[in-house]
Write an enzyme that holds these catalytic residues in place. Sequence first.
Site: not given
Length: 609
Positions: A2, A27, A75, A101-102, A482, A486, A489, A505, A604
């Site tokens: 947050c 955030r 968030w 935040n937490g 990666e 991307k 996301e 496989h 983030k």
Amino acid sequence: MCGIVGYVGPRDAAPILLDGLRRLEYRGYDSAGIALLTDTGDVFVEKRAGKLTNLTDHLNGSAPAGHPGIAHTRWATHGRPNDTNAHPHTDCSGRLALIHNGIIENYRELGERLRASGHRFVSETDTEVLAHLIEEKYSGDLVEAVRLALREVRGAYAIGVMHHDHPNRIVGARMNVPLIVGLGKGEAFLASDVPAILEHTKNVVILDEGDIADVTPEGVRIVSLDGDEVQRDVTRIKWNISAAEKGGFPHFTLKEIYEQPHAIQEALRGRVDERATVRLLELEAIEEKLQRVERVYVVGCGTAGYAAQAGAHLIQQWAGLPAVAQVGSEMRYAPPPIDDTTLVISVSQSGETADTLAPQKLAAERGATIVVVTNVVGSAITREADAVCYLQAGPEIAVASTKAFVTQVVVLEMIAVHLARLRGRMSPHHERIIGEAMRELPAQAAEALRSAPRIKKLARRMAGVRDVMYIGRGLGHTVAMEGALKLKELSYVHAEGYAAGELKHGPIALLDPQTPLVAVATRSATYDKLVSNVAEARAREAPVIAVASEGDEEIGRYAGEVLYVPETLEEVMPVIAILPLQLLAYEVAVARGTDVDQPRNLAKSVTVE
């Protein structure tokens, strides 16, 4: 996770707070809220679910005049994203407001006790418990009430608190979650991150674990949870607010993609000289410890976790040390052997990633040498480190990380060279070859980004796909994972990255004319085998897109689209090969109309486990 911002001083707080929230919205954007002590002596609270614009549109410039104030962008963890669960939360009297935040791990137990004492709760959040707990402890001294309340709390927190009876004070506190104090002239600020307050001051105090900050217009007084006064240094921020603005780009994501040549140059600055000698001065003070190392774990999450894989690969290859990449969220709960012959390299853009901090703390307790790779000076991850190697990449605002990945890989490559030289495993000639390749990376990155117009056309054709498969071998596998991340996301298209040899496989069963295959096919020791894997996909009529080295004509026999990048050493190739895949993910997202800078459900910095 947050975003927190607070202000105390003579100016009207609302414009400062709302502007700070705008700069912190990366955030969290499930809801936003603001609390002010108005000029008429009331505690004004307004909050709205959804993005910050929902709050600002509702206020429509009519927030009352007053100060101090606190504000928050959320968030969600405990409690659905709605108006009631949004922060700030108040106590029973409405005279105290709090943002957080937490996660408060023992909030149920505390809540039951407070309800039994007559406290009335209105939200589903763990945060509201803190507001009522501070109310219970309050007897005129706000700092002491916060301190006593937090002594009963288990979990992670950064908080901002204001009270009707204290018109010239806000109180902040942190434990395992970032929080800073900004010091201005006759005013002061509280924030989760520097961009929120950089327009007003460059002088910040980075709070440490367990710090409680008594913030007034005259400055800050810091006490510990035990009540002892402590001193913290003032840090001068070296970058300007313009570095955290879009600078004419439509999105922060695109701006940061194009900043990568400069970010790479900054990561190399002072570390690779004109003779192509690689020197990490940060590690020279701990060389005695490094010489005792018998095993290496490189720890990260998400994008940093993929950079960690590249780092572990090169440390093992060059330095001859057993090296393994560890997923931060798993390592703490199934720890590998760790002792004083272990090197742990923690990788985190923000330096606040809880899932990386936890195993680092465990490793430190067991005597391991800790080296940190991060972008944020003074962040939590640096506190228990034996050495810190900063990325020097500048602020990264977009939620999906781009320039942090390439600079993490560059810094990890330099650490691998340093370890190899220290162990006598790398000749000066070999080091010079690597150093020369590194020095060419900024110009090569700029060249690779020139394929953007072609990638944009390709992305428009891909906008309707539902699934994409990425493959690579060796370091190309890291790039594939990666690249797939991307795309997931940014565009919400399902994508998976595989080691190319694993295709037959099982995953090959998914390939068909509607499922593209993206192959990282730059020149390498396993290039021929990678081409064979691509041929297998082409035989199943899957559309093939290849990232290939300039001059490679063979790959065009199997790939319908080839995105060429400058040829470089296989070992530094990930820094260049990822660039067209970042652009591809970005352009697919734009074509699909997603929120590029603030993808749904993401934040983030993941500051809770």
